[in-house]
Write an enzyme that holds these catalytic residues in place. Structure first.
Site, PDB file in Angstrom:
ATOM      1  CE  LYS A 122      85.849 113.757  42.996  1.00 58.59           C
ATOM      2  NZ  LYS A 122      86.863 112.756  43.410  1.00 58.59           N
ATOM      3  CG  ASP A 124      90.031 111.347  42.605  1.00 60.50           C
ATOM      4  OD1 ASP A 124      89.553 111.052  41.481  1.00 60.50           O
ATOM      5  OD2 ASP A 124      89.546 110.897  43.674  1.00 60.50           O
ATOM      6  CE1 TYR A 182      89.985 128.036  36.700  1.00 61.58           C
ATOM      7  CE2 TYR A 182      90.887 129.962  35.589  1.00 61.58           C
ATOM      8  CZ  TYR A 182      91.067 128.810  36.326  1.00 61.58           C
ATOM      9  OH  TYR A 182      92.336 128.439  36.676  1.00 61.58           O
ATOM     10  CG  ASP A 191      94.719 126.270  36.463  1.00 60.89           C
ATOM     11  OD1 ASP A 191      95.676 126.696  35.796  1.00 60.89           O
ATOM     12  OD2 ASP A 191      94.522 126.578  37.660  1.00 60.89           O
ATOM     13  CG  ASP A 219     100.592 124.500  36.617  1.00 59.04           C
ATOM     14  OD1 ASP A 219     100.366 124.950  35.478  1.00 59.04           O
ATOM     15  OD2 ASP A 219     100.930 125.218  37.584  1.00 59.04           O
TER      16      ASP A 219
HETATM   17  C1  IPM Z   1      96.915 129.351  33.417  1.00 58.25           C
HETATM   18  C2  IPM Z   1      97.006 130.283  34.587  1.00 58.25           C
HETATM   19  C3  IPM Z   1      95.744 131.147  34.614  1.00 58.25           C
HETATM   20  C4  IPM Z   1      94.562 130.228  34.818  1.00 58.25           C
HETATM   21  C5  IPM Z   1      95.744 132.282  35.648  1.00 58.25           C
HETATM   22  C6  IPM Z   1      96.946 133.183  35.482  1.00 58.25           C
HETATM   23  C7  IPM Z   1      94.479 133.077  35.611  1.00 58.25           C
HETATM   24  O1  IPM Z   1      97.166 129.570  35.767  1.00 58.25           O
HETATM   25  O2  IPM Z   1      96.841 129.835  32.263  1.00 58.25           O
HETATM   26  O3  IPM Z   1      96.943 128.132  33.622  1.00 58.25           O
HETATM   27  O4  IPM Z   1      94.230 129.872  35.953  1.00 58.25           O
HETATM   28  O5  IPM Z   1      93.965 129.844  33.822  1.00 58.25           O
HETATM   29 MG    MG Z   2      97.463 127.492  35.497  1.00 53.49          MG
END
Ligand code: IPM
Ligand code: MG
Length: 357
Positions: A190, A222, A135, A246, A250
């Site tokens: 990884k 993975d 990042y 990240d 999700d």
């Molecule tokens: C998160 C979001 C952010 C990230 C974006 C909006 C930059 O996806 O907080 O998970 O990738 O960290």
């Molecule tokens: Mg995110």
């Protein structure tokens, strides 16, 4: 105690409004100051993270953040895009430890896309390193490839990297968090392909020597993605790097049925933090009064617990959220037959009423 309130874009202002009402309903009063961020920052001051907003965030004891991003800003150059605001705040405030709990409330067991027996009672914590990795690694950009089969062509590139200190400090956060829970930590890497994550694995293993009471295992990313949807309850605490975290967070969020329920905390070395819902700005539903404010309200609870040292107030808010779910109140994202559909403001009202009881 001063809290910086940064509502941002999309549904950010609506959900923050309800979270602020909840804060105001507590016995203790907190000083709050609001500033624009993301697209709103760009519109007001020509930058997604205006200087005054950054200064306010630095001076405050904690930051409550809504969400950033809207289609109208997608065509701006990268440094001006709304996402740069949250990345800039993480970097400038040195918020290296991101805590993303994924908890399935019993009332919402039917909201998950997975079978109830796979997810019921789920309670895992993802700890994502937040200021390193690909990042922020330099160099990055688009250049002309100097060698290899595509020499002379344009190529995009980024740099994946972790310094030893960065790995050690997030590992300490994770081992300590595991001690507060089920004493089990999974480090996701990884290491079979990437030097950065071979190194990550070695350092996490070294730090483990200081926490012999915590059971540590290592898992490739993975496989971790697969196990998260196959048998998520086998996890307790997961620690991983910025990009894997990240993605996995999700996936973990969706195990609970709605990302609209999940709070998060981003902490520095002194437990100063930025608190935000795990979901984004959802511009498609912005202004309609249907967004779920509970992730933001639960983020306020995390803020009270970790940065403001008010654990009993945090408990009260979490109990109030459980109470409104038990009453059957649901925003559209978690609505099921037999429950009562409510909007953003009504949900906020219900939490405030539950707090008063
Ligand atoms: C998160 C979001 C952010 C990230 C974006 C909006 C930059 O996806 O907080 O998970 O990738 O960290
Ligand atoms: Mg995110």
């Amino acid at each position: 105690m001063k809290i910086a309130i940064l509502p941002g874009d999309g549904i950010g202002p609506e959900i923050i409004e309800q979270a602020v009402r909840v804060l105001n309903a507590l016995d203790e009063k907190f000083e709050m100051e609001t500033a624009p961020v993301g697209g709103a920052g760009y519109t007001a001051h020509g930058h997604p993270l205006p200087d005054a907003t950054l200064q306010l965030a630095k001076d405050a004891d904690a930051v409550l953040f809504g969400a950033v991003g809207d289609w109208q800003f997608d065509t701006l150059a990268r440094p001006m895009r709304p996402e740069q605001a949250i990345l800039g705040l993480r970097k400038e405030l040195k918020l290296f430890a991101n805590l993303r709990p994924a908890i399935l409330y019993p009332e919402l067991a039917g909201a998950s896309t997975l079978k109830p027996e796979v997810v019921s009672g789920l309670d895992i914590l993802i700890i994502r390193e937040l200021t390193g990795d690909i990042y922020f690694g330099q160099p990055r950009g688009v250049r002309i490839a100097v060698d290899g089969p595509f020499a002379g062509e344009r190529e995009g590139f980024d740099t994946m990297r972790y310094a030893e200190t960065e790995i050690r400090r997030i590992a300490h956060v994770a081992f300590k968090a595991a001690r507060q829970r089920g004493n089990r930590l999974t480090s996701v890497d990884k290491a079979n392909v990437l030097e950065t994550f071979q190194f990550w694995k070695e350092i996490v293993t070294e730090v483990h020597a200081e926490y012999p009471d915590v059971a540590l295992d290592h898992m490739y990313v993975d496989n971790a993605a697969m196990q998260l949807v196959r048998a998520p309850k086998k996890f307790d605490v997961i620690v991983t790097g910025n990009m894997f975290g990240d993605i996995l967070s999700d996936a973990a969020a969706m195990l609970t049925g709605s990302i609209g329920m999940l709070p998060s905390a981003s902490l520095d070395a002194n437990d100063k933090g930025l608190y935000e819902p795990s979901h984004g700005s959802a511009p498609d539903i912005a202004g309609k009064g249907v967004a779920n404010p509970l992730a933001t309200i639960l983020s306020v609870a995390m803020m009270l617990r970790f940065s403001l040292q008010r654990p009993e107030q945090a408990d009260r808010i979490e109990a109030a959220v459980k109470a409104v779910l038990a009453q059957g109140l649901r925003t559209p994202d978690i609505f099921e037959a037999g429950t009562t559909r409510v909007g953003t403001r009504d949900m906020g009202d219900a939490v405030v009423r539950a707090l008063a009881r």
